[in-house]
Design a protein around this motif. Structure first.
Motif, PDB file in Angstrom:
ATOM      1  N   THR A 148      74.395  54.145 -10.692  1.00 21.45           N
ATOM      2  CA  THR A 148      74.056  53.556 -11.971  1.00 21.45           C
ATOM      3  C   THR A 148      74.479  52.098 -11.944  1.00 21.45           C
ATOM      4  O   THR A 148      75.398  51.729 -11.219  1.00 21.45           O
ATOM      5  N   MET A 149      73.809  51.271 -12.695  1.00 18.53           N
ATOM      6  CA  MET A 149      74.140  49.852 -12.700  1.00 18.53           C
ATOM      7  C   MET A 149      75.089  49.458 -13.827  1.00 18.53           C
ATOM      8  O   MET A 149      75.391  48.288 -14.015  1.00 18.53           O
ATOM      9  N   LYS A 150      75.563  50.448 -14.577  1.00 21.39           N
ATOM     10  CA  LYS A 150      76.538  50.166 -15.623  1.00 21.39           C
ATOM     11  C   LYS A 150      77.925  49.996 -15.006  1.00 21.39           C
ATOM     12  O   LYS A 150      78.183  50.454 -13.899  1.00 21.39           O
ATOM     13  N   SER A 151      78.815  49.355 -15.730  1.00 20.25           N
ATOM     14  CA  SER A 151      80.173  49.176 -15.228  1.00 20.25           C
ATOM     15  C   SER A 151      80.924  50.492 -15.273  1.00 20.25           C
ATOM     16  O   SER A 151      80.608  51.388 -16.073  1.00 20.25           O
ATOM     17  N   CYS A 152      81.933  50.618 -14.417  1.00 21.42           N
ATOM     18  CA  CYS A 152      82.730  51.840 -14.385  1.00 21.42           C
ATOM     19  C   CYS A 152      83.442  52.083 -15.711  1.00 21.42           C
ATOM     20  O   CYS A 152      83.748  53.222 -16.061  1.00 21.42           O
ATOM     21  N   ALA A 153      83.683  51.014 -16.455  1.00 20.11           N
ATOM     22  CA  ALA A 153      84.396  51.149 -17.723  1.00 20.11           C
ATOM     23  C   ALA A 153      83.519  51.751 -18.816  1.00 20.11           C
ATOM     24  O   ALA A 153      84.027  52.303 -19.791  1.00 20.11           O
ATOM     25  N   THR A 154      82.190  51.674 -18.649  1.00 14.43           N
ATOM     26  CA  THR A 154      81.295  52.135 -19.708  1.00 14.43           C
ATOM     27  C   THR A 154      80.485  53.370 -19.340  1.00 14.43           C
ATOM     28  O   THR A 154      80.069  54.116 -20.214  1.00 14.43           O
ATOM     29  N   VAL A 155      80.252  53.603 -18.046  1.00 11.85           N
ATOM     30  CA  VAL A 155      79.436  54.747 -17.650  1.00 11.85           C
ATOM     31  C   VAL A 155      80.244  56.035 -17.746  1.00 11.85           C
ATOM     32  O   VAL A 155      81.420  56.080 -17.396  1.00 11.85           O
ATOM     33  N   THR A 156      79.623  57.099 -18.265  1.00 10.15           N
ATOM     34  CA  THR A 156      80.330  58.367 -18.442  1.00 10.15           C
ATOM     35  C   THR A 156      79.580  59.557 -17.844  1.00 10.15           C
ATOM     36  O   THR A 156      80.184  60.565 -17.519  1.00 10.15           O
ATOM     37  N   VAL A 157      78.265  59.458 -17.706  1.00 11.82           N
ATOM     38  CA  VAL A 157      77.456  60.575 -17.222  1.00 11.82           C
ATOM     39  C   VAL A 157      77.163  60.384 -15.736  1.00 11.82           C
ATOM     40  O   VAL A 157      76.598  59.366 -15.330  1.00 11.82           O
ATOM     41  N   GLU A 158      77.532  61.371 -14.916  1.00 11.67           N
ATOM     42  CA  GLU A 158      77.390  61.268 -13.458  1.00 11.67           C
ATOM     43  C   GLU A 158      75.979  61.711 -13.041  1.00 11.67           C
ATOM     44  O   GLU A 158      75.739  62.873 -12.725  1.00 11.67           O
ATOM     45  N   THR A 159      75.042  60.771 -13.038  1.00  9.33           N
ATOM     46  CA  THR A 159      73.643  61.112 -12.779  1.00  9.33           C
ATOM     47  C   THR A 159      73.137  60.623 -11.429  1.00  9.33           C
ATOM     48  O   THR A 159      71.984  60.867 -11.086  1.00  9.33           O
ATOM     49  N   ALA A 196      83.419  56.976  -0.843  1.00  8.88           N
ATOM     50  CA  ALA A 196      84.028  56.486  -2.080  1.00  8.88           C
ATOM     51  C   ALA A 196      82.973  56.356  -3.168  1.00  8.88           C
ATOM     52  O   ALA A 196      81.947  55.691  -2.979  1.00  8.88           O
ATOM     53  N   ASP A 197      83.209  57.020  -4.278  1.00  7.72           N
ATOM     54  CA  ASP A 197      82.511  56.735  -5.530  1.00  7.72           C
ATOM     55  C   ASP A 197      83.418  55.748  -6.263  1.00  7.72           C
ATOM     56  O   ASP A 197      84.512  56.101  -6.698  1.00  7.72           O
ATOM     57  N   SER A 198      82.958  54.514  -6.373  1.00  4.55           N
ATOM     58  CA  SER A 198      83.838  53.457  -6.901  1.00  4.55           C
ATOM     59  C   SER A 198      84.430  53.822  -8.251  1.00  4.55           C
ATOM     60  O   SER A 198      85.589  53.491  -8.544  1.00  4.55           O
ATOM     61  N   CYS A 199      83.655  54.490  -9.086  1.00  2.00           N
ATOM     62  CA  CYS A 199      84.126  54.796 -10.436  1.00  2.00           C
ATOM     63  C   CYS A 199      85.079  55.987 -10.478  1.00  2.00           C
ATOM     64  O   CYS A 199      85.639  56.295 -11.531  1.00  2.00           O
ATOM     65  N   ASP A 200      85.256  56.657  -9.339  1.00  2.00           N
ATOM     66  CA  ASP A 200      86.309  57.677  -9.234  1.00  2.00           C
ATOM     67  C   ASP A 200      87.598  57.085  -8.663  1.00  2.00           C
ATOM     68  O   ASP A 200      88.625  57.783  -8.612  1.00  2.00           O
ATOM     69  N   TYR A 201      87.535  55.846  -8.155  1.00  2.00           N
ATOM     70  CA  TYR A 201      88.714  55.116  -7.679  1.00  2.00           C
ATOM     71  C   TYR A 201      89.457  55.858  -6.559  1.00  2.00           C
ATOM     72  O   TYR A 201      90.677  55.800  -6.473  1.00  2.00           O
ATOM     73  N   ASN A 202      88.706  56.533  -5.697  1.00  2.00           N
ATOM     74  CA  ASN A 202      89.365  57.264  -4.628  1.00  2.00           C
ATOM     75  C   ASN A 202      88.473  57.330  -3.400  1.00  2.00           C
ATOM     76  O   ASN A 202      87.316  56.903  -3.428  1.00  2.00           O
ATOM     77  N   VAL A 203      89.046  57.864  -2.303  1.00  2.00           N
ATOM     78  CA  VAL A 203      88.297  58.152  -1.087  1.00  2.00           C
ATOM     79  C   VAL A 203      88.402  59.644  -0.826  1.00  2.00           C
ATOM     80  O   VAL A 203      89.490  60.222  -0.883  1.00  2.00           O
ATOM     81  N   VAL A 204      87.249  60.263  -0.546  1.00  2.00           N
ATOM     82  CA  VAL A 204      87.196  61.699  -0.276  1.00  2.00           C
ATOM     83  C   VAL A 204      86.829  61.914   1.188  1.00  2.00           C
ATOM     84  O   VAL A 204      85.918  61.261   1.710  1.00  2.00           O
ATOM     85  N   GLU A 205      87.545  62.808   1.850  1.00  2.00           N
ATOM     86  CA  GLU A 205      87.268  63.173   3.241  1.00  2.00           C
ATOM     87  C   GLU A 205      86.478  64.479   3.273  1.00  2.00           C
ATOM     88  O   GLU A 205      86.847  65.458   2.625  1.00  2.00           O
TER      89      GLU A 205
END
Length: 327
Positions: A148-159, A196-205
């Motif tokens: 999504t092109m919204k900022s991480c601070a505003t986006v809420t729906v994981e589409t 990394a999903d930037s809006c989850d602020y983590n790295v998944v293995e």
């Protein structure tokens, strides 16, 4: 006399301990609005990347031997999101335009590139999304995530979602529930995949199956919330070295983090002269240069923002990019 010598030795030891073990250098390059998805091609000794700007996007090629960047546009293509050299087809690339992937001819020097095919595949998502990050595995299979092109601070729906493509299977969704796909890389020795999903602020293995390319058993190995970064920082591009470590560009902070994903220990913090690092990729003839693409937004960033950088002296090497296999 002995006391003076002791003081001198201690001072020298302290000085050495504060000397950075690496060098950061800005390369001759155009200032990009958002340069990303770097791919090192060993055959041409070139780093390919794109400038993702909605008004006018560019394909770019950094020529290592000439130490300069060539750039090109595509007629009627506003948002170029990635470019990958195609296996067995010199000067032909798989190029992302919003949510679509097409084949393109570019000689690497001309100011214009030409579309050869209307579509290799197209992601069926909301038109406000775009493909955001791509790479190939060691077999040339395409992996890419949307955003999504919204900022991480505003986006809420994981589409958004993360995908794999081969000609035989077509486009397959690996997983959904994504906000902003960004960093991805592999450990070729252990068959691990990092994302990394930037809006989850983590790295998944993930466990990566080399036969099928499937991803399973996702486990968080790094959380940005547990590390000292500026508020609003996110994990952007990721790459790996031959030792199994990963390098994360921290967008919003002036650092690149080197992490041992097995021990989960931060091994090195690389200081950058700006806080908009986007993509990271090893390259150079010996694969010992870490290239960094950056972003320039509104004129408020430090000098160097939006340009291409190289980091040397890391005493490690990475993998060359693999051409995408469309056969």
């Amino acid at each position: 006399m002995l006391r003076s010598i002791s003081i001198l030795i201690v001072s020298l030891c302290l000085l050495v301990s504060f000397v950075q073990p690496y060098d950061v250098e800005q390369l001759p390059s155009p200032q990009c609005g958002n340069s990303k998805n770097p791919h090192w091609d060993q055959n041409t000794r070139s780093l390919y990347y794109v400038d993702v700007v909605a008004s006018k996007s560019y394909l770019l090629r950094y020529d290592y031997d000439e130490n300069r960047v060539y750039q090109a546009t595509i007629d009627n293509a506003t948002t170029l999101v990635f470019m990958l050299p195609i296996e067995g087809a010199p000067n032909h690339f798989l190029v992302g335009i919003d949510l679509k992937a097409v084949t393109v001819f570019w000689d690497g020097r001309s100011p214009k590139a030409v579309v050869n095919s209307t579509s290799v595949f197209e992601i069926d998502e909301d038109s406000s999304h775009r493909i955001n990050v791509v790479k190939t595995d060691r077999f040339g299979r395409f992996y890419g995530g949307s955003s999504t092109m919204k900022s991480c601070a505003t986006v809420t729906v994981e589409t958004a979602a993360f995908y794999k493509y081969t000609k035989s299977t077509g486009l397959i969704k690996n997983f959904g529930d994504v906000l902003r796909s960004n960093g991805l890389t592999w450990n070729r020795s252990s068959n691990k995949f990092y994302y990394a999903d930037s809006c989850d602020y983590n790295v998944v293995e993930f466990d990566w199956d080399p036969d099928t390319g499937n991803l399973t058993n996702g486990t968080e190995i790094f959380s940005l919330a547990e590390y000292d970064t500026k508020p609003g920082s996110v994990i952007d591009g990721i790459t790996g070295d031959l030792d199994g470590n990963i390098y994360m560009a921290i967008y919003g902070d002036n650092q690149i983090i080197k992490l041992n994903p097995t021990t989960r220990e931060v091994l090195l913090k690389i200081d950058m002269p700006m806080n908009q690092s986007v993509g990271v990729e090893f390259g150079g003839p010996n694969l010992d240069i870490l290239f960094v693409t950056t972003r320039y937004i509104d004129g408020k960033q430090p000098n160097g923002s939006g340009h291409l950088f190289k980091i040397t002296g890391l005493k490690t090497t990475g993998h060359a990019g693999v051409k995408v296999d469309l056969s």
